[in-house]
Motif scaffolding. Structure first.
Motif, PDB file in Angstrom:
ATOM      1  N   VAL A 103       0.939  -1.179   0.064  1.00 16.85           N
ATOM      2  CA  VAL A 103       0.015  -0.001   0.208  1.00 16.85           C
ATOM      3  C   VAL A 103       0.981   1.161  -0.022  1.00 16.85           C
ATOM      4  O   VAL A 103       1.955   1.434   1.006  1.00 16.85           O
ATOM      5  CB  VAL A 103      -1.008  -0.053   1.212  1.00 16.85           C
ATOM      6  N   ILE A 104       0.720   2.071  -0.698  1.00 17.03           N
ATOM      7  CA  ILE A 104       1.664   3.263  -1.122  1.00 17.03           C
ATOM      8  C   ILE A 104       0.890   4.660  -1.125  1.00 17.03           C
ATOM      9  O   ILE A 104       0.023   4.721  -1.912  1.00 17.03           O
ATOM     10  CB  ILE A 104       2.253   3.080  -2.358  1.00 17.03           C
ATOM     11  N   GLY A 105       1.309   5.420  -0.250  1.00 20.88           N
ATOM     12  CA  GLY A 105       0.299   6.871  -0.102  1.00 20.88           C
ATOM     13  C   GLY A 105       1.203   7.939  -0.960  1.00 20.88           C
ATOM     14  O   GLY A 105       2.645   7.731  -0.884  1.00 20.88           O
ATOM     15  N   VAL A 106       0.631   8.897  -1.216  1.00 18.36           N
ATOM     16  CA  VAL A 106       1.350  10.043  -1.764  1.00 18.36           C
ATOM     17  C   VAL A 106       1.034  11.215  -0.936  1.00 18.36           C
ATOM     18  O   VAL A 106       0.026  11.886  -0.925  1.00 18.36           O
ATOM     19  CB  VAL A 106       0.836  10.330  -3.369  1.00 18.36           C
ATOM     20  N   ALA A 107       1.933  11.776  -0.033  1.00 16.70           N
ATOM     21  CA  ALA A 107       2.068  12.764   0.826  1.00 16.70           C
ATOM     22  C   ALA A 107       2.489  13.993   0.069  1.00 16.70           C
ATOM     23  O   ALA A 107       2.254  14.052  -1.181  1.00 16.70           O
ATOM     24  CB  ALA A 107       2.777  12.585   2.145  1.00 16.70           C
ATOM     25  N   SER A 108       3.097  15.030   0.754  1.00 13.60           N
ATOM     26  CA  SER A 108       3.544  16.039   0.170  1.00 13.60           C
ATOM     27  C   SER A 108       4.402  16.984   1.023  1.00 13.60           C
ATOM     28  O   SER A 108       4.277  16.882   2.147  1.00 13.60           O
ATOM     29  CB  SER A 108       2.373  17.105  -0.399  1.00 13.60           C
ATOM     30  N   ILE A 109       5.441  17.535   0.556  1.00 10.18           N
ATOM     31  CA  ILE A 109       6.397  18.411   1.475  1.00 10.18           C
ATOM     32  C   ILE A 109       5.544  19.273   2.196  1.00 10.18           C
ATOM     33  O   ILE A 109       5.839  19.763   3.261  1.00 10.18           O
ATOM     34  CB  ILE A 109       7.311  19.092   0.558  1.00 10.18           C
TER      35      ILE A 109
END
Ligand code: NAD
Length: 443
Positions: free
Chosen positions: A332-338
């Motif tokens: 499972v892979i999330g895309v967060a952000s700086i």
């Protein structure tokens, strides 16, 4: 959407101005091309710890040439095993190895320092291992020439689980990832087959990618396909035709729906189990921004951003887990952000959603079982339609405020995701890795 500044500084007049005004001069980053060797040059090995014995075999398996440092030779990468450093005095070994080699590096060099997870040791050893962070983060900021520097902490017991991580960090796949600290823990794996072919590690895997029709999502779909996966792309009905064209090109499958829809998690779960017999890789990429300072924030701007970026990934993952649609050894892979790490003006809603994605990784990392891992990427400034909408001055500052003085490309985020997705990344769990060219903002 190209970087006009980068084009300008490589022109004759641009070069003159860079020299005389001290302007940033970004190096053109090397990126991976399919079929190319992982490392175009030699890796110099150093250090004396519990991993040094196995490193030559790991590099041989990946087809990477290595040697002990030799005066006068040029190196594409340096790997230093610092797991043998047990007190502050021992840190001198870093200076002794690296200083003579810093002028022998080729363009876009790679540096990887391997350490022992500080929390797993105590006393002076813990102090010395923690010190490696300051060393690598500083070296990342001074290496230049498009180079990258990472610290990989390997917990005892996971010594044989470094291959996929070294393949990523030593190759041009990690072009825009630098100054990162990664933890490789104990194995999560449940009766997993070893990676047979490192050029197609995802062979036979089914990958769900949300927001797959354009931007970063499109590149994720392309890279996972290149690495052998069957991609099931999801996007909103307005993007149906782009999504269909792309999935046809990639010999994949598509599902058109709004991920915030009440029945979206069940529809996705049903589709994956009936059409594909389950899913191996779940990438929560779809995301939106609705920027406003908090004083002017309308409720719908807040709710839509939290809904798409955070609640939908949580609900979809929960449904896939409850209905046992994620196969053993799933990813499972999330895309967060700086923005979720450093915060940003006008982005209280977005930054909350993206910090929440990091919390989502933390909350599930110890709970998943069956060999399933969860990790996230946190992109910095990536050149896409989303960032094209940012006003010019802010965009210019955003692109330059990193150790590489340039924005990243969607493919840079996609390569990091494919590393997490690899069956070889079985002990890579609970990490949030920034794809930001080592941005000056945030930790
Ligand atoms: P983008 O706007 O180009 O693409 C986002 C995709 O998600 C689109 O195809 C869109 O249709 C889809 N989407 C949006 N809402 C949806 C919904 N409710 N249901 C299904 N699909 C939906 O954005 P991008 O720049 O490619 O960003 C991708 C991800 O990366 C996002 O999560 C974003 O927050 C994150 N990110 C981007 C940057 C950057 O610099 N571009 C930086 C940090 C994080």
């Amino acid at each position: 959407m190209s970087d006009r500044y980068q084009g300008f500084v490589s022109s004759p007049i641009g070069k003159l101005l860079v020299k005389n005004l001290g302007l940033p001069s970004p190096t053109a980053l090397e990126r991976y091309t399919e079929g190319a060797p992982l490392v175009d040059g030699t890796v110099a090995l150093g250090g004396d710890g519990r991993l040094s014995g196995s490193l030559p075999t790991v590099l041989d398996d990946l087809g990477i040439a290595w040697s002990l440092p030799t005066a006068g030779e040029k190196y594409k990468a340096l790997v230093f095993d610092a797991t043998g450093i047990t007190d502050a005095d021992g840190l001198i070994a870093l200076q002794e190895f690296f200083t003579p080699l810093m002028r022998s590096l080729e363009t876009c060099p790679r540096v990887v320092v391997l350490g022992t997870t500080p929390e797993s040791v105590s006393g002076s050893e813990r102090v010395a291992q923690r010190a490696l962070e300051g060393f690598t983060r500083s070296l990342g900021k001074e290496i230049g020439k498009g180079g990258t520097v990472q610290l990989v902490y390997v917990t005892e017991g996971a010594d044989d689980a470094t291959t996929s991580t070294l393949a990523f960090f030593l190759s041009p796949k990690s072009a825009y990832v630098s100054g990162q600290v990664v933890r490789i823990g104990a194995h999560q794996e449940k009766d997993a087959a070893p990676v047979a072919d490192w050029t197609r590690p995802l062979e036979g895997k089914v990958a769900l990618v949300t927001g797959a029709s354009r931007g970063i999502g499109e590149q994720i779909a392309r890279v996972l396909h290149r690495d052998g996966a069957k991609v099931v792309g999801v996007d909103v009905p307005q993007a149906a035709s782009e999504l269909q064209v792309l999935m046809k090109e990639l010999d994949g499958d598509h599902l058109t729906l709004d991920i915030t829809g009440k029945d979206a998690p069940q529809r996705i779960a049903h589709h994956l189990s009936t059409e594909h017999g389950g899913v191996d890789i779940v990438v929560h990429n779809a995301g939106i921004t609705r920027d406003k300072k908090l004083a002017n924030m309308a409720e719908d701007r807040w709710a839509s951003v939290i809904g798409v970026n955070l609640s939908a990934p949580e609900r979809i993952t929960r449904a896939l887990l409850d209905e046992k649609v994620i196969n053993d050894n799933g990813r499972v892979i999330g895309v967060a952000s700086i923005a979720g790490i450093a915060g940003n003006v006008g982005q209280t809603n977005y930054a909350a959603s993206k910090a929440g994605v990091i919390g989502f990784v933390d909350s599930l990392a110890d709970e998943l079982g069956n060999g399933i891992t969860i990790n996230a990427v946190a992109p910095g400034f990536i050149i896409t339609a989303m960032t094209a909408a940012v006003p010019f001055a802010t965009r210019e500052v955003g692109q330059r405020l990193n150790a590489m003085s340039q924005g990243g490309l969607p493919v840079d985020v996609a390569e990091a995701i494919s590393w997490f997705a690899s069956p070889g990344s079985t002990a890579v769990n609970g990490n949030v890795v920034r794809v930001c060219g080592q941005m000056m903002l945030g930790a």
